[in-house]
Design a protein around this motif. Structure first.
Motif, PDB file in Angstrom:
ATOM      1  N   GLY A 112      26.196  24.220  -5.427  1.00 14.71           N
ATOM      2  CA  GLY A 112      26.302  25.644  -5.145  1.00 14.71           C
ATOM      3  C   GLY A 112      26.161  25.970  -3.676  1.00 14.71           C
ATOM      4  O   GLY A 112      26.519  27.054  -3.227  1.00 14.71           O
ATOM      5  N   GLU A 113      25.632  25.044  -2.909  1.00 17.92           N
ATOM      6  CA  GLU A 113      25.476  25.229  -1.474  1.00 17.92           C
ATOM      7  C   GLU A 113      26.797  24.896  -0.783  1.00 17.92           C
ATOM      8  O   GLU A 113      27.456  23.924  -1.125  1.00 17.92           O
ATOM      9  N   ALA A 114      27.183  25.699   0.182  1.00 16.84           N
ATOM     10  CA  ALA A 114      28.444  25.469   0.897  1.00 16.84           C
ATOM     11  C   ALA A 114      28.323  24.234   1.786  1.00 16.84           C
ATOM     12  O   ALA A 114      27.272  23.994   2.386  1.00 16.84           O
ATOM     13  N   PRO A 115      29.389  23.414   1.883  1.00 14.38           N
ATOM     14  CA  PRO A 115      29.342  22.251   2.773  1.00 14.38           C
ATOM     15  C   PRO A 115      29.256  22.699   4.231  1.00 14.38           C
ATOM     16  O   PRO A 115      29.779  23.735   4.615  1.00 14.38           O
ATOM     17  N   ARG A 116      28.567  21.896   5.032  1.00 18.16           N
ATOM     18  CA  ARG A 116      28.369  22.196   6.451  1.00 18.16           C
ATOM     19  C   ARG A 116      29.167  21.184   7.278  1.00 18.16           C
ATOM     20  O   ARG A 116      29.054  19.979   7.073  1.00 18.16           O
ATOM     21  N   LEU A 117      29.976  21.674   8.214  1.00 15.84           N
ATOM     22  CA  LEU A 117      30.768  20.811   9.093  1.00 15.84           C
ATOM     23  C   LEU A 117      29.839  20.165  10.115  1.00 15.84           C
ATOM     24  O   LEU A 117      29.120  20.860  10.826  1.00 15.84           O
ATOM     25  N   VAL A 118      29.838  18.815  10.172  1.00 13.93           N
ATOM     26  CA  VAL A 118      28.938  18.120  11.092  1.00 13.93           C
ATOM     27  C   VAL A 118      29.665  17.302  12.155  1.00 13.93           C
ATOM     28  O   VAL A 118      29.049  16.904  13.141  1.00 13.93           O
ATOM     29  N   TYR A 119      30.961  17.042  11.979  1.00 13.11           N
ATOM     30  CA  TYR A 119      31.696  16.268  12.993  1.00 13.11           C
ATOM     31  C   TYR A 119      33.188  16.493  12.789  1.00 13.11           C
ATOM     32  O   TYR A 119      33.662  16.597  11.661  1.00 13.11           O
ATOM     33  N   VAL A 120      33.931  16.562  13.897  1.00 15.66           N
ATOM     34  CA  VAL A 120      35.391  16.685  13.859  1.00 15.66           C
ATOM     35  C   VAL A 120      35.971  15.627  14.785  1.00 15.66           C
ATOM     36  O   VAL A 120      35.540  15.500  15.936  1.00 15.66           O
ATOM     37  N   ASP A 121      36.936  14.864  14.288  1.00 16.17           N
ATOM     38  CA  ASP A 121      37.640  13.875  15.101  1.00 16.17           C
ATOM     39  C   ASP A 121      39.111  14.257  15.118  1.00 16.17           C
ATOM     40  O   ASP A 121      39.669  14.629  14.089  1.00 16.17           O
ATOM     41  N   ALA A 122      39.719  14.168  16.285  1.00 18.65           N
ATOM     42  CA  ALA A 122      41.117  14.586  16.442  1.00 18.65           C
ATOM     43  C   ALA A 122      42.103  13.634  15.770  1.00 18.65           C
ATOM     44  O   ALA A 122      43.263  13.985  15.566  1.00 18.65           O
ATOM     45  N   GLU A 123      41.657  12.450  15.403  1.00 22.81           N
ATOM     46  CA  GLU A 123      42.525  11.436  14.802  1.00 22.81           C
ATOM     47  C   GLU A 123      42.180  11.227  13.325  1.00 22.81           C
ATOM     48  O   GLU A 123      41.097  11.558  12.882  1.00 22.81           O
TER      49      GLU A 123
END
Length: 127
Positions: free
Chosen positions: A79-90
């Motif tokens: 029920g908890e929304a996922p949290r964005l922790v890392y973004v990679d351009a590839e």
């Protein structure tokens, strides 16, 4: 009597074989599934990875169809929304998480057969 078996048995066997084949064809036709492609913008999620000492959170990587960028999410209780922790351009995937859930290893796909493992900080969203 002998003529009866000579004519009756082949006609019964042939009828049974034809009936079985006909039912088999219909059975296969019913089991065919229609496959549709997912719409653009759909997330392709990888299997979640749980930290050994933190059972309250799971980490997973995901890619939006049609984009190269890969995102890593942390998700707590249901029920908890996922949290964005890392973004990679590839394109790539999260392959490992430390026991305490603070660090991870992101595998970046560079070319067919060529990858690069990157250490990432899951708390600071950095590599």
């Amino acid at each position: 009597m002998n003529t009866f078996f000579t004519r009756f048995v082949p006609s019964v066997i042939c009828s049974a074989v034809l009936a079985s084949a006909a039912m088999g064809c219909h059975g296969e036709a019913r089991s065919v599934a229609v496959v549709t492609s997912a719409p653009a913008g759909t997330l392709d999620r990888d299997a979640p990875i749980a930290a050994k000492n933190r059972h309250d959170v799971a980490f997973y990587s995901a890619r939006t169809q049609g984009e190269a960028e890969t995102k890593v999410f942390a998700r707590g209780h249901a029920g908890e929304a996922p949290r964005l922790v890392y973004v990679d351009a590839e394109p790539g995937e999260l392959v490992s998480v430390s026991d305490d859930g603070t660090r991870g290893v992101f595998r970046r796909y560079i070319a067919p057969g060529k990858t690069m493992d990157i250490a990432i900080d899951l708390q600071k969203s950095e590599s």
